[in-house]
Scaffold this active site. Structure first.
Site, short mmCIF file in Angstrom:
data_model
loop_
_atom_site.label_atom_id
_atom_site.label_comp_id
_atom_site.label_asym_id
_atom_site.label_seq_id
_atom_site.Cartn_x
_atom_site.Cartn_y
_atom_site.Cartn_z
N ARG A 160 9.49 -6.66 -3.72
CA ARG A 160 8.60 -6.17 -2.68
C ARG A 160 8.22 -6.44 -1.98
O ARG A 160 7.74 -8.16 -1.85
CB ARG A 160 7.36 -5.48 -3.72
N THR A 161 6.99 -5.76 -1.39
CA THR A 161 6.82 -6.14 0.46
C THR A 161 5.00 -7.15 -0.06
O THR A 161 4.59 -5.99 -0.31
CB THR A 161 6.80 -5.99 1.57
N LEU A 162 5.05 -7.83 -0.28
CA LEU A 162 3.59 -8.01 -0.52
C LEU A 162 2.86 -8.61 0.47
O LEU A 162 1.71 -8.62 0.89
CB LEU A 162 3.95 -9.99 -1.21
#
Lengths: 256, 312
Positions: free
Chosen positions: A22-24
């Site tokens: 997931r893009t954090l």
């Protein structure tokens, strides 16, 4: 870390491998986009910088692209996610062309599609880290809208992303009016971009202005803005007030 | 706020003057504190636009427990003399004091008196700005000028304020714009809560600082006359008032020139009450006055003014 176990979204949060995909945080980012509606269509300005944290890593990134025949898409935020969005839109436009029915996707449709994509990704806690600006003209109607990374989407006469929200919006609210000529529109955009250049640390002095009208899309060559640094106070900031900048000499004076 | 301090050190080490407009998210409030939102605001700039967008609504709108914000702007006005020498300073401020999302004071005074020739605008926690400017006024700025009866210098006030703020390591949330005219000429300084200072031709502080700064960057030029300067400062404050949620209500202006100052309280009132009943208010049925008795709570004492009138 490279193979994904197919699981439904319900377990996504619990599964570590999916978590790591997931893009954090964003890594290579583009700064603001400023866009306005003018008499013949839409004007969009962006600089060509891609920052890697606090380094100005890339200085030749085009952050505004034509989509289909009627739209212009500008993005600020993570560049890789912007490229992914362009791939999605490519597929969308291709499928639209394959119908070969004389109809083509207009800016409203593209904007709606992007809103759905951004909002859905946000709901899965895996956002596309961009703020998108969608401008276009179809059947004589100009359209200008914006979608953020969390799916906030709206339409307006003038939009700005990133730092442009704080620095360019006040100027646009004051000075935009309907039916701007091309020259006036460019002047207004340049005014905003100049303030951004002075005050946004991730801005660079290499910008492109793109325009879209009923005839089609034109993207200008990259160019620089003139800046002014000759204020008297900058020449001699401590005239008559030695030590007012603190450190040089100031500390030593305290010892006595 | 650590971002500000670090930036300041870097700048001085490089010998380059850098302005940290990003650092201050002003909070003018009754009993609020600024720490949380200032930190939040510093990080987005480093991490990239996306993060900034998520945190922005918090950082700029003032998160829970933090006071709202004030747009403070000040500009150095250069009158067009033959030698193109600058002549005075114009300070401006909005008049909203917030407590979280509520406007606690619709018409507060943010331009504080320090000396007859020195005024200071304060953004940040209201208590801190008032205490810090009052302290300087009482202790040294005025006292320092007493022996010779000469005008106090702006750098005196500047050094006092920065020493005080630095010793509290940023816990005193006062972001100030200090302006004045003394024997050495007009001066304009900004002082950040951690104690760093800048000397600038034009400056803004507070949550409305970006909106105001965009007006300055677009429209400031040297050789402004007094009226042009006032118009520019008022425009910058209005930009803060209308584009920033933490600023609002009216515009206060203070013009300081050599040997003269004008405090234009509520110079502009661009937010009047829209619907005011012309009839006024009256009770529905005729209220009969049976008896009138006025009890003074304190004795009124007549004071004959000696010397210059006390301001604030």
């Amino acid at each position: 870390m490279t193979f994904t176990i197919p699981i439904d979204n319900g377990d996504a949060l619990k599964n570590a491998e999916t978590d790591s995909q997931r893009t954090l945080y964003p890594y290579v980012t583009g700064t603001s986009i400023v866009a306005i509606k003018y008499k013949e269509g839409v004007l969009m300005a962006s600089d060509m910088g891609g920052s890697y944290g606090s380094t100005l890593r890339y200085k030749n990134i085009e952050r505004v692209k034509a989509i289909g025949k009627h739209s212009l898409l500008g993005a600020s935020g993570e560049i890789s996610d912007f490229q992914e969005i362009l791939r999605y839109l490519d597929e969308l436009v291709l499928n639209d062309n394959m119908w070969d029915d004389g109809n083509s996707l207009g800016p409203k449709e593209v904007h709606n599609y992007l809103t759905r994509v951004m909002y859905n990704r946000r709901n899965k806690f895996n956002p596309l880290w961009n703020t998108l600006v969608l401008g276009g003209v179809k059947n004589g109607q100009s359209y200008l809208g914006m979608v953020s990374m969390i799916g906030v989407s709206f339409e307006d006469n003038h939009v700005a992303t990133g730092f442009g929200n704080h620095l360019a919006r006040p100027i646009l609210r004051d000075e935009w009016h309907a039916d701007l000529s091309f020259e006036d529109g460019v002047k207004l955009l340049e005014k905003c971009m100049r303030v951004l250049l002075y005050r946004d640390r991730s801005a660079i002095n290499k910008l492109q202005i793109s325009k879209i009208t009923e005839e089609g899309v034109t993207v200008s060559q990259p160019y620089s803005l003139k800046t002014f640094w000759e204020f008297q106070a900058f020449h001699n900031p401590t005239a008559g007030a030695q030590g007012s900048c603190g450190f040089p000499g100031g500390y030593l004076n305290e010892i006595f | 706020m650590s971002g500000v301090g670090d930036g300041g050190d870097e700048a001085e080490a490089l010998g380059v003057e850098v302005v940290f407009f990003l650092a201050v998210v002003g909070a003018e409030a009754v009993g609020g504190e600024v720490g949380a939102d200032a930190v939040g605001f510093g990080d987005p700039a480093a991490a990239g636009e996306g993060v900034g967008e998520l945190l922005l609504p918090l950082a700029l709108g003032a998160p829970a427990g933090v006071g709202g914000s004030a747009a403070k702007t000040a500009v150095m006005a250069n009158t067009a003399t033959a030698r193109d020498r600058s002549d005075g300073v114009i300070l401006g401020a909005d008049t909203r004091a917030t407590e979280g999302p509520i406007a606690a004071d619709k018409n507060c005074e943010k331009i504080h008196y320090m000396a007859p020739n020195i005024y200071c605008c304060g953004a940040g926690t209201a208590a801190d700005t008032e205490a810090v400017t009052g302290m300087s006024f009482l202790t040294s700025v005025c006292v320092a000028s007493l022996p010779d009866w000469r005008d106090s210098r702006v750098i005196t006030a500047l050094t006092l304020l920065k020493k005080h703020l630095f010793s509290y390591q940023g816990h005193v949330s006062a972001a100030l714009v200090l302006g004045g005219v003394d024997i050495t000429g007009p001066h304009l300084h900004t002082i950040y809560p951690h104690g760093s200072t800048d000397t600038l031709p034009f400056a803004t502080m507070g949550s409305g600082s970006l909106a105001a700064m965009s007006v300055f960057e677009a429209k400031y030029k040297e050789g402004l006359t007094r009226d042009e300067g006032i118009k520019l400062v008022a425009e910058a404050i209005c930009s803060g008032i209308f584009n920033d949620l933490g600023s609002g209500s009216n515009v206060d202006i203070c013009v300081i020139t050599k040997g003269n100052k004008e405090y234009l309280r509520n110079y502009m009132e661009p937010n009047p009450r829209t619907y005011v009943s012309s009839k006024g208010y009256s009770f529905t049925k005729k209220t009969e006055v049976l008896r009138t008795k006025i009890t003074p709570l304190m004795e009124r004492v007549e004071i004959t003014e000696v010397g210059e009138a006390m301001e604030e």
